[in-house]
Design a protein around this motif. Structure first.
Motif, short mmCIF file in Angstrom:
data_model
loop_
_atom_site.label_atom_id
_atom_site.label_comp_id
_atom_site.label_asym_id
_atom_site.label_seq_id
_atom_site.Cartn_x
_atom_site.Cartn_y
_atom_site.Cartn_z
N MET A 287 -10.07 47.53 -7.33
CA MET A 287 -10.53 47.06 -6.04
C MET A 287 -11.96 46.57 -6.12
O MET A 287 -12.31 45.53 -5.56
CB MET A 287 -10.41 48.18 -5.00
N GLY A 288 -12.80 47.34 -6.81
CA GLY A 288 -14.19 46.92 -6.95
C GLY A 288 -14.31 45.60 -7.71
O GLY A 288 -15.11 44.73 -7.34
N LEU A 289 -13.48 45.45 -8.76
CA LEU A 289 -13.50 44.21 -9.52
C LEU A 289 -13.03 43.04 -8.67
O LEU A 289 -13.62 41.95 -8.71
CB LEU A 289 -12.61 44.35 -10.75
N PHE A 290 -11.98 43.26 -7.87
CA PHE A 290 -11.47 42.20 -7.00
C PHE A 290 -12.53 41.77 -5.98
O PHE A 290 -12.75 40.57 -5.76
CB PHE A 290 -10.21 42.68 -6.28
N LEU A 291 -13.19 42.74 -5.35
CA LEU A 291 -14.22 42.42 -4.36
C LEU A 291 -15.42 41.72 -5.01
O LEU A 291 -15.99 40.79 -4.43
CB LEU A 291 -14.68 43.68 -3.65
N ALA A 292 -15.77 42.16 -6.21
CA ALA A 292 -16.90 41.52 -6.90
C ALA A 292 -16.56 40.08 -7.28
O ALA A 292 -17.36 39.16 -7.08
CB ALA A 292 -17.27 42.33 -8.15
N GLY B 107 -14.30 38.19 -5.84
CA GLY B 107 -14.17 37.39 -4.63
C GLY B 107 -15.51 37.03 -4.01
O GLY B 107 -15.68 35.94 -3.46
N SER B 108 -16.48 37.94 -4.13
CA SER B 108 -17.78 37.70 -3.51
C SER B 108 -18.66 36.75 -4.32
O SER B 108 -19.39 35.93 -3.77
CB SER B 108 -18.51 39.03 -3.30
N PHE B 109 -18.60 36.88 -5.65
CA PHE B 109 -19.50 36.10 -6.51
C PHE B 109 -18.76 35.09 -7.37
O PHE B 109 -19.29 34.64 -8.39
CB PHE B 109 -20.29 37.06 -7.41
N ALA B 110 -17.56 34.71 -6.96
CA ALA B 110 -16.74 33.80 -7.76
C ALA B 110 -17.43 32.47 -8.07
O ALA B 110 -17.36 32.00 -9.21
CB ALA B 110 -15.40 33.55 -7.06
N PRO B 111 -18.09 31.82 -7.10
CA PRO B 111 -18.71 30.52 -7.44
C PRO B 111 -19.74 30.61 -8.54
O PRO B 111 -19.98 29.62 -9.25
CB PRO B 111 -19.34 30.09 -6.11
N TRP B 112 -20.37 31.77 -8.70
CA TRP B 112 -21.40 31.92 -9.74
C TRP B 112 -20.82 32.49 -11.03
O TRP B 112 -21.45 32.38 -12.08
CB TRP B 112 -22.52 32.85 -9.23
N ALA C 5 -9.75 31.91 -7.38
CA ALA C 5 -8.62 32.33 -6.55
C ALA C 5 -8.90 33.67 -5.88
O ALA C 5 -8.42 33.93 -4.75
CB ALA C 5 -7.36 32.41 -7.38
N ALA C 6 -9.65 34.56 -6.54
CA ALA C 6 -10.02 35.83 -5.91
C ALA C 6 -10.87 35.59 -4.67
O ALA C 6 -10.70 36.26 -3.64
CB ALA C 6 -10.76 36.71 -6.92
N ASN C 7 -11.78 34.62 -4.75
CA ASN C 7 -12.59 34.28 -3.58
C ASN C 7 -11.73 33.71 -2.47
O ASN C 7 -11.91 34.05 -1.28
CB ASN C 7 -13.67 33.28 -4.00
N GLU D 297 -5.55 29.39 -6.04
CA GLU D 297 -5.06 30.56 -5.30
C GLU D 297 -3.92 31.15 -6.11
O GLU D 297 -3.10 30.41 -6.67
CB GLU D 297 -4.60 30.16 -3.90
N TRP D 298 -3.86 32.47 -6.21
CA TRP D 298 -2.91 33.09 -7.14
C TRP D 298 -1.46 32.70 -6.83
O TRP D 298 -0.69 32.38 -7.74
CB TRP D 298 -3.07 34.60 -7.08
N GLY D 299 -1.07 32.73 -5.57
CA GLY D 299 0.30 32.35 -5.23
C GLY D 299 0.59 30.90 -5.56
O GLY D 299 1.66 30.56 -6.10
N GLN D 300 -0.37 30.02 -5.28
CA GLN D 300 -0.18 28.61 -5.58
C GLN D 300 -0.16 28.36 -7.09
O GLN D 300 0.57 27.49 -7.58
CB GLN D 300 -1.29 27.78 -4.94
N MET D 301 -0.94 29.14 -7.83
CA MET D 301 -0.92 29.01 -9.29
C MET D 301 0.45 29.40 -9.85
O MET D 301 0.93 28.79 -10.81
CB MET D 301 -2.01 29.88 -9.91
N LEU D 302 1.09 30.40 -9.24
CA LEU D 302 2.44 30.77 -9.66
C LEU D 302 3.43 29.63 -9.40
O LEU D 302 4.28 29.33 -10.23
CB LEU D 302 2.88 32.04 -8.92
#
Length: 261
Positions: free
Chosen positions: A1-6, A8-13, A53-55, A190-195
């Motif tokens: 969960m922490g990895l997902f939030l991190a 998603g929050s900092f994905a552009p960088w 996609a996480a973001n 996006e993960w679903g779209q990538m599938l």
């Protein structure tokens, strides 16, 4: 969960490359120094697309929850506060929303408005708000019957003070469309779209399906574990023998002090 939030929050960088940049000369490559998780069928960097996609998922889920909770809590608390015909009218609307499967509601909205990112957010919000509305109404009815609310009415507190100062905060405290190709549209990662995009290449390059599938599975399992841990923390746990012994010593000390006094 922490990895997902991190992510998603900092994905552009954190994304090493442009997730939408195509290179048809490098399609379907495996892991390399330039592309740690390889490339997809259009030569786009898989790692960058997974991170971005996480973001996308974090923003869309957060938007849906905010909209659905806002509408549901508002209607539920208003119904629980006013009761009478207002309660009956709003709850019948909620009952209609609950009687229709959420997926059917979302598909109907997308069919009328058309596929798109914010259309998906709107569709899911309209499909999910009745659940929070029903729960909020039950909480509001319980709170309105409490003695301190009756005391506020007797003391002449205004309805707005009771609603916004006591009822609404308490109610707030208690209170797969992309895979169908109707949600986020390419080239947004996006993960679903990538599938969906990788399904035609399942046999020739299963990596394109496995990686977003693992990311989606990990996020779902993480949210489930988080929810279960929050629920289990509310259940009283038996004290250990050491803790019981310490408590008995403390009680014996208090009793001795009281007898001496």
């Amino acid at each position: 969960m922490g990895l997902f939030l991190a992510l998603g929050s900092f994905a552009p960088w954190l994304a090493p490359q442009d997730p939408s940049a195509q290179n048809l000369l490098e399609t379907g490559q495996g892991p390399t120094a330039a592309h740690w998780l390889g490339t997809d069928h259009l030569g786009r960097d898989t790692l960058s697309r997974l991170i971005i996609a996480a973001n996308t998922s974090l923003v869309s889920v957060g938007s849906v929850l905010i909209i659905a909770m806002t509408v549901g809590v508002a209607m539920g608390t208003i119904a629980g506060y006013h009761r009478g015909w207002v309660d009956d009218l709003l709850m019948r609307i909620v009952d209609v929303g609950l009687s229709i499967p959420s997926l059917i509601t979302a598909l109907a909205v997308i069919g009328i408005v058309g596929p798109g990112y914010w259309t998906m957010v709107l569709a899911l919000s309209l499909a999910w708000w009745p659940m929070s509305g029903r729960i909020s109404r039950a909480v509001a009815v319980s709170i309105m019957s409490k003695p301190h609310i009756e005391a506020l009415r007797v003391l002449g507190a205004s309805p707005l003070r009771i609603y916004f100062g006591h009822l609404l905060p308490a109610a707030l405290a208690v209170a797969t469309l992309s895979f169908l190709g109707l949600g986020i549209q390419p080239p947004t990662p996006e993960w679903g779209q990538m599938l969906v995009d990788a399904l035609p290449y399942l046999e020739s390059d299963p990596r394109q399906v496995i990686l977003p599938g693992l990311a989606l599975t990990a996020a779902v399992i993480g949210f489930n574990i988080l929810g279960e841990s929050i629920a289990l923390n509310r259940i009283p746990k038996p004290l250990s023998r050491r803790t019981l012994a310490l408590r008995r010593i403390e009680v014996a000390g208090w009793a001795k002090e009281n007898s001496n006094a």
